[in-house]
Design an enzyme around this catalytic site. Structure first.
Site, PDB file in Angstrom:
ATOM      1  N   TYR A 109       5.012  22.204 -34.653  1.00  0.00           N
ATOM      2  CA  TYR A 109       4.903  22.386 -36.108  1.00  0.00           C
ATOM      3  C   TYR A 109       3.427  22.283 -36.460  1.00  0.00           C
ATOM      4  O   TYR A 109       2.720  21.433 -35.929  1.00  0.00           O
ATOM      5  CB  TYR A 109       5.686  21.276 -36.819  1.00  0.00           C
ATOM      6  CG  TYR A 109       5.461  21.236 -38.314  1.00  0.00           C
ATOM      7  CD1 TYR A 109       6.361  21.847 -39.180  1.00  0.00           C
ATOM      8  CD2 TYR A 109       4.346  20.601 -38.851  1.00  0.00           C
ATOM      9  CE1 TYR A 109       6.147  21.831 -40.549  1.00  0.00           C
ATOM     10  CE2 TYR A 109       4.120  20.588 -40.219  1.00  0.00           C
ATOM     11  CZ  TYR A 109       5.023  21.206 -41.060  1.00  0.00           C
ATOM     12  OH  TYR A 109       4.804  21.195 -42.415  1.00  0.00           O
ATOM     13  N   GLU A 198       2.395  26.845 -43.720  1.00  0.00           N
ATOM     14  CA  GLU A 198       3.257  26.127 -42.783  1.00  0.00           C
ATOM     15  C   GLU A 198       3.709  27.076 -41.678  1.00  0.00           C
ATOM     16  O   GLU A 198       4.235  28.148 -41.961  1.00  0.00           O
ATOM     17  CB  GLU A 198       4.474  25.563 -43.514  1.00  0.00           C
ATOM     18  CG  GLU A 198       5.350  24.699 -42.628  1.00  0.00           C
ATOM     19  CD  GLU A 198       6.540  24.121 -43.388  1.00  0.00           C
ATOM     20  OE1 GLU A 198       7.423  24.905 -43.793  1.00  0.00           O
ATOM     21  OE2 GLU A 198       6.582  22.890 -43.565  1.00  0.00           O
TER      22      GLU A 198
END
Ligand code: ADP
Ligand code: MG
Length: 234
Positions: A109, A198
């Protein structure tokens, strides 16, 4: 305002942030042409809606033949996709993105957000790719690496090393790849006045490269006056 994955990825490409090649399509026959143009033998058909969780909702599917690309595009286009982010009414899929299938070794991530307390951009990363970052923060906060970057200094080598070290990336070539990835992403974040970017998942491929497999970008309304190209993506 958020932009679609395919729009975020086109900005990634402008900045040299590695991401799979892909082409948008609004009909099954356009999806077939897209897959033919991309070539290769594995494609991913991805619903373009303003919500995450598409994979679990059936909006991201792997195709191993051109016929399968056509079938999946037909299935996904026009569907009302319900994910944990759409609400029960779901969202109508009017566009799909046909992308090269990636050779995924593992998933990370990575995000850049504005930290209101520090009043500066914060790079957040985790080895728990594919997971919701709020869940990781609640359950295993030690697995989140946080690297604040003062825009007056910019992204420096030590920021990159902190990130690579925090993610347990020990191979020298891989360290170089992740540092260059984050450096380009940070430049993109600053130059486009983004509020957040993101990438979930960011994947490491079998060849030790890092690729943005997903891409979400959000903008503050006040930035849109300065960024007309982004405002036009609405
Ligand atoms: P969402 O977050 O909306 O579910 P993602 O783009 O993250 O959508 O895709 C969901 C999952 O599908 C990813 O975690 C990844 O495992 C897989 N995936 C997405 N794009 C590709 C790709 N180009 N090649 C291989 N797998 C992919
Ligand atoms: Mg995702």
């Amino acid at each position: 305002m958020n932009i679609h994955e395919y729009q975020a990825k086109s900005i990634f490409k402008d900045y040299g942030v590695p991401t799979p090649r892909g082409i948008g399509a609004t009909t099954p026959s356009e999806a077939v042409s897209a897959a033919e143009e991309l070539g290769g033998d594995i494609w991913v058909v991805k619903a373009q809606i303003h919500a995450g969780g598409r994979g679990l909702g059936g909006g991201v599917k792997l195709a191993k033949s051109i016929d399968e690309v056509e079938t999946l595009a037909d299935e996904i286009l026009g569907m009302t996709l319900v994910t944990h982010q759409t609400g029960p009414e779901g969202k109508l899929v009017q566009k799909v993105y046909i992308e090269d299938g990636a050779d995924i070794k593992d998933e990370f991530y990575l995000s850049v957000v504005l930290d209101r307390k520090l009043e500066m951009p914060l790079i957040m990363a985790s080895t728990e790719g594919g997971m919701n970052i709020e869940d990781v923060a609640a359950n295993t906060p030690e697995k989140i690496v946080k690297v604040p970057v003062d825009p007056a200094i910019g992204f420096q080598g030590f920021h990159g090393r902190e990130l690579a070290f925090g993610l347990g990336i020990s191979d020298k070539a891989e360290q170089k790849n992740i540092i260059s990835f984050a450096q380009k992403l940070f430049k993109l974040y600053m130059e486009n006045d983004a509020e957040m970017i993101e990438i979930n998942p960011l994947v490491r491929t079998g060849a030790g490269e890092f690729l943005a497999l997903d891409g979400k970008m959000g903008f503050d309304n006040s930035a849109l006056g300065r960024q007309s190209e982004i405002a036009d993506m609405r």
